[in-house]
Structure formats: C-alpha cells, structure tokens
Design a protein around this motif. Structure first.
Motif, PDB file in Angstrom:
ATOM      1  N   GLY A  36       0.804  -1.214   0.000  1.00 13.09           N
ATOM      2  CA  GLY A  36       0.000   0.000   0.000  1.00 13.09           C
ATOM      3  C   GLY A  36       0.840   1.267   0.000  1.00 13.09           C
ATOM      4  O   GLY A  36       0.420   2.310  -0.494  1.00 13.09           O
ATOM      5  N   LYS A  37       2.038   1.173   0.563  1.00 10.06           N
ATOM      6  CA  LYS A  37       2.962   2.313   0.579  1.00 10.06           C
ATOM      7  C   LYS A  37       3.740   2.428  -0.732  1.00 10.06           C
ATOM      8  O   LYS A  37       4.614   3.273  -0.865  1.00 10.06           O
ATOM      9  N   ARG A  38       3.454   1.520  -1.665  1.00 12.69           N
ATOM     10  CA  ARG A  38       4.043   1.532  -3.015  1.00 12.69           C
ATOM     11  C   ARG A  38       5.543   1.269  -3.034  1.00 12.69           C
ATOM     12  O   ARG A  38       6.266   1.807  -3.864  1.00 12.69           O
ATOM     13  N   TYR A  39       6.010   0.418  -2.123  1.00 10.32           N
ATOM     14  CA  TYR A  39       7.400  -0.010  -2.188  1.00 10.32           C
ATOM     15  C   TYR A  39       7.568  -0.968  -3.354  1.00 10.32           C
ATOM     16  O   TYR A  39       6.613  -1.627  -3.776  1.00 10.32           O
ATOM     17  N   SER A  40       8.788  -1.080  -3.854  1.00  9.39           N
ATOM     18  CA  SER A  40       9.036  -2.008  -4.963  1.00  9.39           C
ATOM     19  C   SER A  40       8.874  -3.443  -4.471  1.00  9.39           C
ATOM     20  O   SER A  40       9.001  -3.731  -3.277  1.00  9.39           O
ATOM     21  N   GLN A  41       8.614  -4.351  -5.401  1.00  3.17           N
ATOM     22  CA  GLN A  41       8.409  -5.755  -5.051  1.00  3.17           C
ATOM     23  C   GLN A  41       9.649  -6.329  -4.370  1.00  3.17           C
ATOM     24  O   GLN A  41       9.550  -7.119  -3.433  1.00  3.17           O
ATOM     25  N   SER A  42      10.818  -5.919  -4.823  1.00  3.39           N
ATOM     26  CA  SER A  42      12.071  -6.390  -4.234  1.00  3.39           C
ATOM     27  C   SER A  42      12.203  -5.933  -2.785  1.00  3.39           C
ATOM     28  O   SER A  42      12.590  -6.710  -1.902  1.00  3.39           O
ATOM     29  N   THR A  43      11.882  -4.678  -2.528  1.00  2.38           N
ATOM     30  CA  THR A  43      11.957  -4.137  -1.167  1.00  2.38           C
ATOM     31  C   THR A  43      10.944  -4.832  -0.266  1.00  2.38           C
ATOM     32  O   THR A  43      11.266  -5.189   0.870  1.00  2.38           O
ATOM     33  N   ILE A  44       9.751  -5.039  -0.766  1.00  2.62           N
ATOM     34  CA  ILE A  44       8.711  -5.716   0.016  1.00  2.62           C
ATOM     35  C   ILE A  44       9.173  -7.117   0.399  1.00  2.62           C
ATOM     36  O   ILE A  44       9.053  -7.536   1.552  1.00  2.62           O
ATOM     37  N   LYS A  45       9.727  -7.816  -0.555  1.00  2.00           N
ATOM     38  CA  LYS A  45      10.202  -9.188  -0.307  1.00  2.00           C
ATOM     39  C   LYS A  45      11.331  -9.190   0.729  1.00  2.00           C
ATOM     40  O   LYS A  45      11.329  -9.991   1.665  1.00  2.00           O
ATOM     41  N   THR A  46      12.280  -8.276   0.572  1.00  3.51           N
ATOM     42  CA  THR A  46      13.425  -8.208   1.488  1.00  3.51           C
ATOM     43  C   THR A  46      12.984  -7.829   2.889  1.00  3.51           C
ATOM     44  O   THR A  46      13.366  -8.475   3.871  1.00  3.51           O
ATOM     45  N   TYR A  47      12.171  -6.781   3.019  1.00  2.65           N
ATOM     46  CA  TYR A  47      11.729  -6.320   4.329  1.00  2.65           C
ATOM     47  C   TYR A  47      10.872  -7.380   5.026  1.00  2.65           C
ATOM     48  O   TYR A  47      11.019  -7.609   6.223  1.00  2.65           O
ATOM     49  N   THR A  48       9.998  -8.037   4.286  1.00  2.00           N
ATOM     50  CA  THR A  48       9.169  -9.082   4.871  1.00  2.00           C
ATOM     51  C   THR A  48      10.025 -10.252   5.345  1.00  2.00           C
ATOM     52  O   THR A  48       9.781 -10.822   6.407  1.00  2.00           O
ATOM     53  N   PHE A  49      11.056 -10.594   4.572  1.00  2.00           N
ATOM     54  CA  PHE A  49      11.970 -11.669   4.953  1.00  2.00           C
ATOM     55  C   PHE A  49      12.663 -11.341   6.273  1.00  2.00           C
ATOM     56  O   PHE A  49      12.732 -12.173   7.181  1.00  2.00           O
ATOM     57  N   PHE A  50      13.181 -10.110   6.395  1.00  2.00           N
ATOM     58  CA  PHE A  50      13.892  -9.723   7.615  1.00  2.00           C
ATOM     59  C   PHE A  50      12.966  -9.706   8.828  1.00  2.00           C
ATOM     60  O   PHE A  50      13.330 -10.192   9.903  1.00  2.00           O
ATOM     61  N   SER A  85      26.406  -8.762   5.341  1.00  2.00           N
ATOM     62  CA  SER A  85      27.186  -7.539   5.150  1.00  2.00           C
ATOM     63  C   SER A  85      26.564  -6.386   5.932  1.00  2.00           C
ATOM     64  O   SER A  85      25.428  -6.463   6.408  1.00  2.00           O
ATOM     65  N   ILE A  86      27.311  -5.296   6.013  1.00  2.00           N
ATOM     66  CA  ILE A  86      26.824  -4.110   6.714  1.00  2.00           C
ATOM     67  C   ILE A  86      25.606  -3.541   6.002  1.00  2.00           C
ATOM     68  O   ILE A  86      24.651  -3.103   6.636  1.00  2.00           O
ATOM     69  N   SER A  87      25.606  -3.573   4.677  1.00  2.00           N
ATOM     70  CA  SER A  87      24.462  -3.037   3.937  1.00  2.00           C
ATOM     71  C   SER A  87      23.196  -3.866   4.205  1.00  2.00           C
ATOM     72  O   SER A  87      22.093  -3.315   4.269  1.00  2.00           O
ATOM     73  N   THR A  88      23.351  -5.162   4.400  1.00  2.00           N
ATOM     74  CA  THR A  88      22.208  -6.010   4.734  1.00  2.00           C
ATOM     75  C   THR A  88      21.678  -5.663   6.114  1.00  2.00           C
ATOM     76  O   THR A  88      20.463  -5.589   6.327  1.00  2.00           O
ATOM     77  N   GLN A  89      22.580  -5.398   7.038  1.00  2.00           N
ATOM     78  CA  GLN A  89      22.175  -4.998   8.388  1.00  2.00           C
ATOM     79  C   GLN A  89      21.455  -3.644   8.341  1.00  2.00           C
ATOM     80  O   GLN A  89      20.459  -3.441   9.034  1.00  2.00           O
ATOM     81  N   ARG A  90      21.930  -2.749   7.494  1.00  2.00           N
ATOM     82  CA  ARG A  90      21.271  -1.450   7.334  1.00  2.00           C
ATOM     83  C   ARG A  90      19.859  -1.641   6.771  1.00  2.00           C
ATOM     84  O   ARG A  90      18.922  -0.959   7.171  1.00  2.00           O
ATOM     85  N   GLN A  91      19.703  -2.584   5.837  1.00  2.00           N
ATOM     86  CA  GLN A  91      18.379  -2.878   5.285  1.00  2.00           C
ATOM     87  C   GLN A  91      17.440  -3.391   6.366  1.00  2.00           C
ATOM     88  O   GLN A  91      16.262  -3.032   6.405  1.00  2.00           O
ATOM     89  N   PHE A  92      17.966  -4.258   7.240  1.00  2.00           N
ATOM     90  CA  PHE A  92      17.139  -4.794   8.320  1.00  2.00           C
ATOM     91  C   PHE A  92      16.642  -3.682   9.228  1.00  2.00           C
ATOM     92  O   PHE A  92      15.465  -3.656   9.607  1.00  2.00           O
TER      93      PHE A  92
END
Length: 159
Positions: A36-50, A85-92
């Motif tokens: 609903g917030k119009r995030y990209s499919q990739s971001t939605i998948k990554t954020y939901t996974f974390f 990686s640090i970037s993955t931790q930042r994503q989390f």
C-alpha cells in the motif's frame, strides 16, 4: 541409489520458520502495508523476509515486550553468525523502522536504532609492474595507446 547433499539440508534447516497463525497473519498484513505504501516488489520481499526472521527469532516472546536490546541480540546472533554484510544490516534496520510504524505496540524505540556506517574499502591498485605488463601484452596499437592514456590521466572505467 540417490545421493543427498547434506550441506543444502543443513542450510535449509537454519532458515526454517515455525510461526504461529497469528504471526503469519501479522506478516501478511505487513506485506500488504508495504504494498500500500508503493514499495518495490524487491523491497517488500526483502523487508518481509527480515521481519519474518526477527519474529521467528522471538517467536515465544510477545512482540509487545521486545526492546532495542532484543534487536541488538538478534543482530549479534543472526546477522553476525550468517556473515551478513553491513548493507544487509542497514536494510534490516530500515525494515524494522517501517515495521514499528506498522506495529507501534512494541517497546522498540526507532529513534535509538542506528544504522552502522558503510564500510569504506579502498580499491585495489595495480602496481607499476602490473600496469607495464598489461600495456606490453596488448598487441593492437590503438588499444595500447588508449590504455596508456587512461593510466597516465588517471581515468576511471566510467570516464
């Protein structure tokens, strides 16, 4: 006779989640919230996974009782052991901040959550001998001239 690769089974075992129906419902609603917030499919998948990993890590603890220390323990026990990686931790942490907006009933204070600094790795530089070897091994005169020009001007590949 079938040969089974046990290393793949072991890795699959590490990522198996045992979520309750209520937790799965919460994750589905979070997924819809991101959509609903119009995030990209990739971001939605990554954020939901974390967030699913985070909820699974504390599956026996009510989400309302989780604090910033719980987040730190999760990072120490999961991210460091999995060599993320640090970037993955930042994503989390970004995912968690959005989850706190979606589910504000936790004790996690999003103002205190800090993303680690980006790693600043220096590029590997060729020695003078290596550059001379590259130039001398090039047979085409035009290519050799381009390489010498690139090296002498200090140009990058993108330039």
């Amino acid at each position: 006779m079938t040969i089974v690769d046990t290393s793949k089974l072991h890795k699959k075992e590490l990522f198996t989640r045992n979520l309750t129906k209520e937790q799965k419902n919460l994750l589905n609603n979070f997924y819809l919230f991101l959509k609903g917030k119009r995030y990209s499919q990739s971001t939605i998948k990554t954020y939901t996974f974390f967030i699913a990993d985070f909820i699974n890590f504390y599956r026996k603890t009510p989400l309302n009782n989780l604090t910033n220390r719980a987040v730190e323990l999760f990072i120490e026990n999961v991210f460091i052991t999995r060599n993320y990686s640090i970037s993955t931790q930042r994503q989390f942490i970004s995912a968690l901040k959005i989850f706190i907006v979606f589910y504000p009933h936790t004790e996690i204070n999003d103002l205190v959550l800090e993303r680690p600094k980006k790693s600043r790795k220096l590029p590997s530089v060729l020695s003078q001998e290596e550059v001379l070897k590259i130039i001398s091994s090039t047979q085409n005169l035009k290519h050799r001239a381009i390489l010498v020009l690139i090296y002498s001007c200090g140009l990058r590949i993108s330039e």
